[in-house]
Scaffold this motif. Structure first.
Motif, PDB file in Angstrom:
ATOM      1  N   LEU A   1       9.028 -48.189  12.118  1.00  0.00           N
ATOM      2  CA  LEU A   1       9.042 -48.527  14.197  1.00  0.00           C
ATOM      3  C   LEU A   1      10.129 -48.993  14.486  1.00  0.00           C
ATOM      4  O   LEU A   1      10.903 -48.767  15.441  1.00  0.00           O
ATOM      5  CB  LEU A   1       8.032 -48.398  14.714  1.00  0.00           C
ATOM      6  N   LEU A   2      10.922 -50.268  14.018  1.00  0.00           N
ATOM      7  CA  LEU A   2      11.633 -51.501  14.255  1.00  0.00           C
ATOM      8  C   LEU A   2      12.814 -50.338  14.554  1.00  0.00           C
ATOM      9  O   LEU A   2      13.274 -50.815  15.542  1.00  0.00           O
ATOM     10  CB  LEU A   2      11.026 -52.595  13.919  1.00  0.00           C
ATOM     11  N   PRO A   3      13.101 -50.558  13.552  1.00  0.00           N
ATOM     12  CA  PRO A   3      14.451 -49.510  13.824  1.00  0.00           C
ATOM     13  C   PRO A   3      14.556 -48.554  14.935  1.00  0.00           C
ATOM     14  O   PRO A   3      16.124 -48.626  15.467  1.00  0.00           O
ATOM     15  CB  PRO A   3      14.455 -49.097  12.274  1.00  0.00           C
ATOM     16  N   ARG A   4      13.610 -48.020  15.226  1.00  0.00           N
ATOM     17  CA  ARG A   4      13.927 -46.635  15.924  1.00  0.00           C
ATOM     18  C   ARG A   4      13.962 -47.254  17.417  1.00  0.00           C
ATOM     19  O   ARG A   4      14.590 -47.331  18.461  1.00  0.00           O
ATOM     20  CB  ARG A   4      12.681 -45.569  15.965  1.00  0.00           C
ATOM     21  N   ALA A   5      12.752 -48.477  17.284  1.00  0.00           N
ATOM     22  CA  ALA A   5      12.921 -49.199  18.910  1.00  0.00           C
ATOM     23  C   ALA A   5      14.697 -49.561  19.133  1.00  0.00           C
ATOM     24  O   ALA A   5      15.153 -49.915  19.915  1.00  0.00           O
ATOM     25  CB  ALA A   5      11.975 -50.611  19.442  1.00  0.00           C
ATOM     26  N   LEU A   6      15.164 -50.321  18.281  1.00  0.00           N
ATOM     27  CA  LEU A   6      16.386 -51.191  18.310  1.00  0.00           C
ATOM     28  C   LEU A   6      17.792 -50.023  18.417  1.00  0.00           C
ATOM     29  O   LEU A   6      18.239 -50.504  19.068  1.00  0.00           O
ATOM     30  CB  LEU A   6      16.614 -51.846  17.098  1.00  0.00           C
TER      31      LEU A   6
ATOM     32  N   ALA B   1      21.077 -55.932  18.234  1.00  0.00           N
ATOM     33  CA  ALA B   1      20.603 -54.631  18.068  1.00  0.00           C
ATOM     34  C   ALA B   1      20.862 -53.648  16.467  1.00  0.00           C
ATOM     35  O   ALA B   1      20.080 -52.943  15.895  1.00  0.00           O
ATOM     36  CB  ALA B   1      20.340 -54.061  18.913  1.00  0.00           C
ATOM     37  N   ALA B   2      21.798 -53.240  16.765  1.00  0.00           N
ATOM     38  CA  ALA B   2      22.467 -52.510  15.909  1.00  0.00           C
ATOM     39  C   ALA B   2      22.643 -52.511  14.609  1.00  0.00           C
ATOM     40  O   ALA B   2      22.805 -51.714  13.449  1.00  0.00           O
ATOM     41  CB  ALA B   2      24.429 -51.364  16.380  1.00  0.00           C
ATOM     42  N   ALA B   3      23.226 -53.748  14.004  1.00  0.00           N
ATOM     43  CA  ALA B   3      23.083 -54.681  13.240  1.00  0.00           C
ATOM     44  C   ALA B   3      22.015 -54.287  12.248  1.00  0.00           C
ATOM     45  O   ALA B   3      21.498 -53.607  11.306  1.00  0.00           O
ATOM     46  CB  ALA B   3      23.701 -55.651  12.777  1.00  0.00           C
TER      47      ALA B   3
ATOM     48  N   ARG C   1      20.356 -51.518   9.538  1.00  0.00           N
ATOM     49  CA  ARG C   1      20.050 -52.550   7.931  1.00  0.00           C
ATOM     50  C   ARG C   1      18.323 -52.580   8.253  1.00  0.00           C
ATOM     51  O   ARG C   1      17.636 -51.754   6.048  1.00  0.00           O
ATOM     52  CB  ARG C   1      20.003 -54.025   8.136  1.00  0.00           C
ATOM     53  N   PHE C   2      17.299 -52.295   9.109  1.00  0.00           N
ATOM     54  CA  PHE C   2      16.429 -52.135   8.741  1.00  0.00           C
ATOM     55  C   PHE C   2      16.020 -50.643   8.295  1.00  0.00           C
ATOM     56  O   PHE C   2      15.478 -50.325   7.673  1.00  0.00           O
ATOM     57  CB  PHE C   2      15.534 -52.404   9.807  1.00  0.00           C
ATOM     58  N   ALA C   3      16.496 -49.668   8.657  1.00  0.00           N
ATOM     59  CA  ALA C   3      16.386 -48.332   8.517  1.00  0.00           C
ATOM     60  C   ALA C   3      16.458 -47.864   7.344  1.00  0.00           C
ATOM     61  O   ALA C   3      15.987 -46.741   6.672  1.00  0.00           O
ATOM     62  CB  ALA C   3      17.633 -47.731   9.384  1.00  0.00           C
ATOM     63  N   ARG C   4      18.040 -48.895   6.570  1.00  0.00           N
ATOM     64  CA  ARG C   4      17.928 -48.471   5.400  1.00  0.00           C
ATOM     65  C   ARG C   4      17.029 -48.686   4.769  1.00  0.00           C
ATOM     66  O   ARG C   4      16.763 -48.195   3.214  1.00  0.00           O
ATOM     67  CB  ARG C   4      19.063 -48.699   4.879  1.00  0.00           C
TER      68      ARG C   4
ATOM     69  N   PRO D   1      17.505 -42.406   6.608  1.00  0.00           N
ATOM     70  CA  PRO D   1      19.318 -41.892   6.837  1.00  0.00           C
ATOM     71  C   PRO D   1      19.355 -41.570   8.187  1.00  0.00           C
ATOM     72  O   PRO D   1      20.758 -42.354   8.146  1.00  0.00           O
ATOM     73  CB  PRO D   1      18.995 -41.323   5.652  1.00  0.00           C
ATOM     74  N   PHE D   2      18.444 -41.127   8.747  1.00  0.00           N
ATOM     75  CA  PHE D   2      19.756 -40.231   9.989  1.00  0.00           C
ATOM     76  C   PHE D   2      19.461 -41.582  10.870  1.00  0.00           C
ATOM     77  O   PHE D   2      20.289 -41.452  11.495  1.00  0.00           O
ATOM     78  CB  PHE D   2      18.556 -38.960  10.264  1.00  0.00           C
ATOM     79  N   MET D   3      18.036 -42.396  11.073  1.00  0.00           N
ATOM     80  CA  MET D   3      18.882 -43.496  11.925  1.00  0.00           C
ATOM     81  C   MET D   3      19.732 -44.479  11.228  1.00  0.00           C
ATOM     82  O   MET D   3      19.830 -45.308  12.860  1.00  0.00           O
ATOM     83  CB  MET D   3      17.227 -44.228  11.740  1.00  0.00           C
ATOM     84  N   ALA D   4      19.238 -44.461   9.929  1.00  0.00           N
ATOM     85  CA  ALA D   4      20.180 -45.556   9.715  1.00  0.00           C
ATOM     86  C   ALA D   4      21.866 -45.029  10.148  1.00  0.00           C
ATOM     87  O   ALA D   4      22.725 -45.970  10.386  1.00  0.00           O
ATOM     88  CB  ALA D   4      20.402 -45.615   7.510  1.00  0.00           C
ATOM     89  N   GLY D   5      22.086 -43.649  10.289  1.00  0.00           N
ATOM     90  CA  GLY D   5      22.976 -42.977  10.237  1.00  0.00           C
ATOM     91  C   GLY D   5      23.744 -43.115  11.836  1.00  0.00           C
ATOM     92  O   GLY D   5      24.841 -43.663  13.034  1.00  0.00           O
TER      93      GLY D   5
END
Length: 899
Positions: A582-587, A606-608, A612-615, A620-624
């Protein structure tokens, strides 16, 4: 096993031992019998001589369903250090290892605890971590090892792992370099054979070399079975021929020894006491260690330090393959009797001994699954539930257990497993079908599904709600609402979802309802959503998942200031709980909102981190989306080459599946780049795509939040008529919602399109306290217009304010534009030199900001999932980059630069 022909590999592995700070480790790969264990043994011995401490774990096929069994083995020698860990990490690790009771820990928090423990031990003495046969490690332990492997580059720790060819393991994705072992060349094979069997007849020697075909295990073991070679089918794979020679060796042993070997092969641990107790119970005799002596003499097992281990996994598999099903069943039942005080292991052996459906055994396995889940062992829990389902006499119980296993698979990011379990469940009733549908879509929020699926989910939610399952209906609605973010289902489907939400007996200020209505109807319900958000913002910090919901809701209705606050409140809690899914979604929400506000210093790390955590967690789409935000940041900084590269990368992630927010942010980036480079027609074309319902970059809510950029491009490209058409479409939406972003954009557009003092004054009178970039934009446009009206002195005040604002925000492209306008107005500007944020990587900036806030290295490490020693290493690099020598200086430096 001898190591002839492995000089190159030994040299490379020796470099790991000589300088553990310079290497994270290596993954040894090769077929069974290729010599991986021999290389590891030699390297471990050299490491001990060189002064490293060696910690070991070995995967065993029988242990794959025991959560954290491998980690327990690895950390057991340093278990005393667990007591010194920070409390959340200490409690998580003790719970995972079964040393204490506590809340179900996150796998990532357990990983951080293991990393911290190992880093502390390595500070006293460098460590070599040896993990053999990682393809047989339980998944929870393998995940922790992969987590550690990604983060030990700055530690005096090296990881040496072995993996069989063709096998899967999380360590394959951990970034460790691979060393692939091939079979020995002819001369090295001959040298090895001669070293182990120096007096072979020439004909036998030639035959063995041909049979072994360069496989070290065959070269060392076949000489003991020369007599059996003639009876082996030469067409059989070499490993099967070896297994048969081992089987022949076992057949010559006494019955009690053969029985003990079968029990040892089925046992999950290396405990001789357990093996001998079960053997005695099976044969009705007293079994002492002497019964194992013939197997030791026959080089099938080794007895060392109170452990019975097979000399090679092929020997274990040979014993199991040669036993009859009845023999194996009796051995399992004997282990059940020997393991009365270990309910989880007993349950697995009881299940292995059960031929058909048995609810009692299935129920015990379900309890085993719950204990595994409680310790954070999702993979072990999934396996136990799947086995419980196979043994369930009742079809509904079977479906429930499979769906429960699928839910755990979704939570732990195992997509293929979840899909397999859902299909196996094949639920018949509406409630279970709804659960199955929700689970199958949660990995990608339905991005790859037909948008018509949203209407189907609305009907399912209505049906489930009608049965009184309101929480289940709410979960289905949330799943459907997320699809409305990533795809466009159309107004009818959106209305269907609203109708179901309105009928649920759930208060309108419930965060779930607020988030669902924001996603589904950001304009029609925008006023109510904003009212609830402003009411709930005072309660941030109580529940990070609630804060995440509300941050997403605020983004949909254009309240970027609130979105940034909610998501910033969510992140620490999600970190503390180890919820890296869930963390990459909040970030990502935090980064998207902050960059729109102009807070690039907050958006960059925050974006970086989101990317990183999304990957790392397979999103993949949150990383995108996070990568697209990084592209937007680069465009605002004037780093056009990087912006284009990142935008292309994000587009590749989003285009194939039509992930609209990703593509919208990509087009926004390209529009900003075009504006900065003076390609106004291109910028207008790129931005105009966001408002075209037929374009994949169209996203219902986000399309309205780039009005200012579109206005800039249209006016400079001479496309004011087209802009007026766009504004005519947006004004009715503004009448429905008080969306801050939409109204800020429209006020700016009105002032720029039909400029006069009052319209600019109106734009500046708006509450822009939390929107510095928008205020700077208005000052810049006002100053430009005043200069063109030959009101040069008045223009300078606004242009100067704009320049200072954009300099402070790091928006170099906009600051340069303000400088050019000021020069035209007769005023020079000081050059803006690179500030702290330009000199640091996003990762370093994140660490620097946390250090400037007063956090200790240990606290920073807990936030960023690093060891505190790695944080210290980064700070030693950061200080000279910024020309500071202390944390106090660092805080002052970042403060003066707005960081």
């Amino acid at each position: 096993m001898a190591l002839s022909g492995r000089d190159t590999e030994l040299k490379e592995l020796g470099e790991l031992v000589d300088g553990p700070e310079d290497h994270s480790g290596v993954l040894l790969r090769g077929e069974a019998g290729i010599g991986k264990s021999a290389l590891v043994a030699s390297t471990a011995a050299a490491a001990s001589v060189a002064g490293l401490r060696v910690l070991r774990t070995t995967g065993a096929e029988a242990e794959r369903n025991l959560a954290y069994a491998g980690l327990h083995q690895l950390l057991y020698p340093v278990r005393a250090g667990v007591a010194e860990l920070p409390a959340p990490q200490r409690d998580a690790l003790r719970t995972a290892l079964g040393l204490a009771d506590g809340p179900s820990p996150s796998a990532y928090l357990i990983g951080l605890a293991a990393l911290t423990l190992l880093a502390e031990e390595a500070a006293a003495k460098p460590l070599l971590l040896v993990a053999e046969d990682v393809h047989w490690l339980d998944r929870a332990s393998a995940d922790v090892l992969a987590f550690v492997a990604r983060r030990i580059e700055a530690e005096p720790i090296v990881l040496l792992a072995t993996l069989r060819d063709g096998a899967e393991s999380p360590l394959l994705e951990a970034g460790l370099p691979s060393m692939v072992l091939d079979r020995l060349p002819a001369d090295a094979a001959a040298e090895l054979l001669d070293s182990v069997a120096p007096r072979l007849a020439p004909a036998v020697r030639t035959r063995l070399l041909a049979e072994a075909a360069g496989l070290p295990l065959a070269l060392t073991e076949l000489p003991l079975a020369v007599g059996e070679l003639d009876g082996l089918d030469p067409v059989l794979p070499l490993t099967e021929r070896l297994e048969r020679t081992f089987t022949a060796r076992v057949a010559a042993l006494p019955e009690v020894t053969r029985t003990a070997l079968l029990v040892a092969a089925l046992n999950e641990t290396t405990s001789p006491a357990e093996t001998l107790a079960a053997t005695g119970a099976l044969l009705g005799v007293t079994a002492d260690p002497a019964v194992l002596a013939p197997a030791v003499e026959g080089r099938l097992i080794e007895l060392f330090a109170g452990a019975v281990t097979f000399r090679h996994p092929l020997m274990r598999s040979a014993i199991l393959a040669s036993a009859t099903p009845l023999d194996r069943r009796h051995a399992h039942l004997a282990l059940v009797e020997a393991l009365r005080d270990q309910p989880d292991r007993r349950a697995w052996h009881q299940a292995a001994a059960t031929a058909g459906p048995d609810e009692a055994v299935a129920a015990e396995l379900e309890r085993t699954a719950e204990r595994a889940r409680f310790r954070g062992g999702a993979a072990a829990a999934i396996a136990a539930l799947e086995q419980a389902a196979r043994l369930s006499p009742n079809a509904e119980d079977q479906a429930d257990r499979l769906l429960k296993a699928a839910e755990l698979a979704v939570e732990s990011g195992r997509r293929e497993t979840a899909e397999r379990l859902v299909h196996a469940a094949n639920p018949a009733d509406p409630r279970r079908r709804a659960t199955a549908g929700r689970l199958l879509s949660e990995f990608e929020d339905g991005v790859r599904e037909d948008p018509a699926r949203v209407a189907e989910l609305a009907r399912t939610a209505a049906s489930v709600a009608a049965d009184g399952q309101h929480d289940a209906a709410m979960r289905i609605l949330w799943s459907a609402a997320m699809r409305c973010f990533w795809t466009e289902p159309g107004p009818e489907a959106r209305q269907d979802l609203l109708d179901v939400a309105d009928r649920l007996p759930i208060p309108g200020n419930d965060p779930r309802i607020v988030a669902v209505t924001a996603y589904v109807a950001p304009f029609e319900r925008g006023q109510a959503v904003l009212a609830h958000l402003r009411e709930l913002v005072a309660k941030t910090g109580a529940d990070p998942e609630v804060d995440r919901y509300l941050g997403s809701a605020a983004l949909q209705v254009g309240a970027f200031d609130l979105a940034a606050r909610f998501s910033a409140a969510a992140a620490p809690g999600l970190r503390a709980q180890g919820r890296l899914g869930l963390l990459p979604r909040a970030l990502a929400v935090q980064a998207w909102s902050r960059v729109r506000l102009g807070d690039l210093a907050g958006a960059v790390p925050a974006a970086a981190e989101a990317a990183r955590f999304a990957r790392e967690t397979g999103q993949p789409f949150m990383a995108g989306l996070a990568t697209a935000v990084q592209a937007e940041i680069a465009a605002l900084r004037g780093e056009h080459k990087q912006a284009k590269a990142l935008a292309d990368e994000a587009e590749r992630a989003g285009l194939a599946a039509g992930a609209r927010p990703v593509l919208a942010t990509v087009q926004l980036t390209r529009g900003l780049t075009g504006l900065s480079e003076g390609r106004f027609e291109d910028a207008f074309a790129d931005l105009r795509r966001l408002l075209d319902p037929a374009d994949p970059a169209y996203q219902l809510a986000l399309r309205t939040y780039c009005v200012a950029e579109l206005t800039e491009a249209a006016v400079r490209a001479g496309r004011t008529d087209a802009l007026r058409d766009v504004l005519a479409e947006l004004e009715p939406l503004a009448a429905k919602t008080p969306s801050p972003a939409l109204h800020i954009g429209l006020r700016y557009a009105r002032a720029v399109l039909d400029p006069d003092d009052e319209r600019f004054a109106e734009a500046l009178r708006a509450d822009l306290a939390g929107w510095p970039a928008e205020r700077g934009r208005v000052h810049l446009a006002f100053g430009e217009w005043l200069r063109r009206q030959r009101r040069v002195v008045e223009s300078r005040t606004h242009l100067r304010t704009a320049r200072k604002t954009f300099d402070a925000l790091g928006m170099a492209a906009w600051a340069d534009r303000a400088r050019r306008e000021l020069r035209s107005a007769g005023e020079s500007s000081p050059n803006r030199g690179p500030d702290a944020r330009d000199k640091l990587t996003p990762h370093e900036l994140s660490i620097a900001q946390l250090a400037a806030e007063g956090l200790t290295n240990r606290e920073i490490g807990q936030r960023l999932y690093l060891s505190h020693r790695t944080v210290g290493t980064h700070l030693h690099r950061i200080f000279p980059k910024l020309g500071v020598s202390s944390r106090a200086d660092l805080a002052g430096k970042l403060k003066t630069l707005g960081g």
